[in-house]
Scaffold this motif. Structure first.
Motif, PDB file in Angstrom:
ATOM      1  N   ARG A   1      -8.588  -4.378  -4.410  1.00  0.00           N
ATOM      2  CA  ARG A   1      -8.165  -3.871  -3.114  1.00  0.00           C
ATOM      3  C   ARG A   1      -6.998  -4.638  -2.501  1.00  0.00           C
ATOM      4  NH1 ARG A   1     -13.669  -2.945  -3.111  1.00  0.00           N
ATOM      5  NH2 ARG A   1     -14.230  -4.877  -2.056  1.00  0.00           N
TER       6      ARG A   1
ATOM      7  N   ASN B   1       2.216   1.666  -3.625  1.00  0.00           N
ATOM      8  CA  ASN B   1       1.153   2.132  -4.534  1.00  0.00           C
ATOM      9  C   ASN B   1       0.800   3.588  -4.272  1.00  0.00           C
ATOM     10  OD1 ASN B   1       0.895  -0.345  -5.844  1.00  0.00           O
ATOM     11  ND2 ASN B   1      -0.614  -1.098  -4.392  1.00  0.00           N
ATOM     12  N   THR B   2       0.695   3.957  -2.989  1.00  0.00           N
ATOM     13  CA  THR B   2       0.331   5.333  -2.649  1.00  0.00           C
ATOM     14  C   THR B   2       1.415   6.312  -3.071  1.00  0.00           C
ATOM     15  OG1 THR B   2      -0.934   4.503  -0.749  1.00  0.00           O
ATOM     16  CG2 THR B   2      -0.437   6.851  -0.792  1.00  0.00           C
TER      17      THR B   2
ATOM     18  N   HIS C   1      -5.917   0.264   3.057  1.00  0.00           N
ATOM     19  CA  HIS C   1      -5.281  -0.626   4.030  1.00  0.00           C
ATOM     20  C   HIS C   1      -5.803  -0.359   5.437  1.00  0.00           C
ATOM     21  CE1 HIS C   1      -1.307  -2.391   5.833  1.00  0.00           C
ATOM     22  NE2 HIS C   1      -2.355  -3.167   6.028  1.00  0.00           N
TER      23      HIS C   1
ATOM     24  N   MET D   1      -3.731  -2.081  -3.377  1.00  0.00           N
ATOM     25  CA  MET D   1      -4.155  -1.471  -2.120  1.00  0.00           C
ATOM     26  C   MET D   1      -3.373  -0.186  -1.862  1.00  0.00           C
ATOM     27  SD  MET D   1      -4.048  -3.125   1.710  1.00  0.00           S
ATOM     28  CE  MET D   1      -5.280  -4.360   1.328  1.00  0.00           C
ATOM     29  N   THR D   2      -4.085   0.869  -1.448  1.00  0.00           N
ATOM     30  CA  THR D   2      -3.455   2.113  -1.028  1.00  0.00           C
ATOM     31  C   THR D   2      -3.582   2.232   0.491  1.00  0.00           C
ATOM     32  OG1 THR D   2      -5.505   3.359  -1.356  1.00  0.00           O
ATOM     33  CG2 THR D   2      -3.974   3.254  -3.216  1.00  0.00           C
ATOM     34  N   ILE D   3      -2.917   3.220   1.061  1.00  0.00           N
ATOM     35  CA  ILE D   3      -2.895   3.333   2.518  1.00  0.00           C
ATOM     36  C   ILE D   3      -4.300   3.540   3.109  1.00  0.00           C
ATOM     37  CG2 ILE D   3      -2.174   4.869   4.392  1.00  0.00           C
ATOM     38  CD1 ILE D   3       0.572   4.963   3.142  1.00  0.00           C
TER      39      ILE D   3
ATOM     40  N   SER E   1       0.832  -1.214   0.000  1.00  0.00           N
ATOM     41  CA  SER E   1       0.000   0.000   0.000  1.00  0.00           C
ATOM     42  C   SER E   1       0.857   1.251   0.000  1.00  0.00           C
ATOM     43  CB  SER E   1      -0.930  -0.007   1.220  1.00  0.00           C
ATOM     44  OG  SER E   1      -0.187   0.014   2.429  1.00  0.00           O
TER      45      SER E   1
END
Length: 281
Positions: A223, A80-81, A232, A227-229, A77
């Motif tokens: 997801r 990705n973020t 998450h 997944m991003t923060i 995450s």
């Protein structure tokens, strides 16, 4: 005429006391959520059950941080973020500032019509379902680019920077042209450095928006794979029968630290940008 006696203290007015008290209470209300996240991130289930409400460091347990760091989804995450934030902000700033610079020129053919097209999305939105269907037609579902391309240009940022460009004297650009600069060199070497505070201020707003975006990745991304923060945090909170509050708060604290550090680093530019906007309009 009022004479000030040297060494004599100014009397404290009741209004000043009330104003400072109100501002102090508002400051405490603002700071308390961060304080609450901090103390809960070092807590454990036993301390939370014993002390309700949890108002102090009744435990200094790092188990929550160990849980997050040991979770492979945390680094997924985070990566990705970071990718979405860095690439998305760079593309948004490049296209928005370029559009604002062009629209600030009164000699541009069809300028008023183009400005109208820019302003309309600020007033009306297609909505969540049409947005999803459009991205589905373009094959952006379950693609990391679905977090970047739909917001590649911001009407709000275009309007802000257009107004700033209009405040720059045309004689500066004319002097650059006389010195042999073409349009691109004039823009990047003369105009863009002058609006550095405004550019950074808008960039900080975009970074905070992308970093904390929850709804869009929840709708269009796998997801687990992308997944991003924010996703998450929700996944961690809703994955178990009993919520591990220490781990959840540890993740929240780790997620806000980069934004706070970036904001503090760019704070002087933000203040200059706000002051420039206040003076130049």
């Amino acid at each position: 005429m009022t004479t000030t006696v040297p060494g004599k203290k100014k009397p404290v007015r009741a209004f000043d006391v009330i104003l400072i008290s109100i501002l102090g209470v508002l400051a405490l209300i603002t700071v308390y959520p961060f304080y609450n996240v901090l103390i809960l991130s070092f807590s454990n289930i036993a301390a939370q059950a014993k002390h309700t409400p949890y108002m102090w460091f009744w435990a200094l347990d790092l188990e929550g941080y160990k849980t997050i760091v040991g979770d492979r989804f945390f680094f997924l995450s985070l990566g990705n973020t970071l990718f979405v934030t860095i690439v998305g902000t760079a593309i948004n700033m490049l296209l928005s500032v370029a559009g604002a610079y062009v629209l600030s020129k009164k000699r541009l053919p069809g300028r008023n019509f183009l400005l109208t097209l820019v302003v309309i999305p600020m007033l009306f939105s297609g909505g969540m379902i049409p947005t999803y269907l459009v991205m589905k037609d373009y094959g952006l579902i379950n693609s990391i680019w679905s977090m970047i391309l739909p917001w590649a240009v911001s009407s709000y940022y275009v309007i802000i920077m257009k107004n700033y460009f209009r405040s720059i004297s045309p004689s500066l650009e004319e002097a650059a042209v006389i010195d042999g600069c073409g349009p691109l060199r004039t823009f990047f070497l003369v105009v863009l450095p002058m609006m550095k505070p405004t550019f950074i201020s808008v960039g900080v707003l975009e970074i905070m928006w992308v970093w904390n975006d929850y709804l869009l990745p929840y709708l269009v991304l796998d997801r687990k794979k992308y997944m991003t923060i924010p996703i998450h945090i929700q996944y961690l909170k809703g994955s178990y029968g009993s919520v591990d509050m220490g781990a959840t708060m540890a993740l929240i604290l780790l997620s806000i630290v980069p934004v706070i550090v970036f904001y503090l680093t760019c704070q002087r530019y933000i203040i200059k940008g706000v002051a420039a906007g206040a003076v130049k309009g």
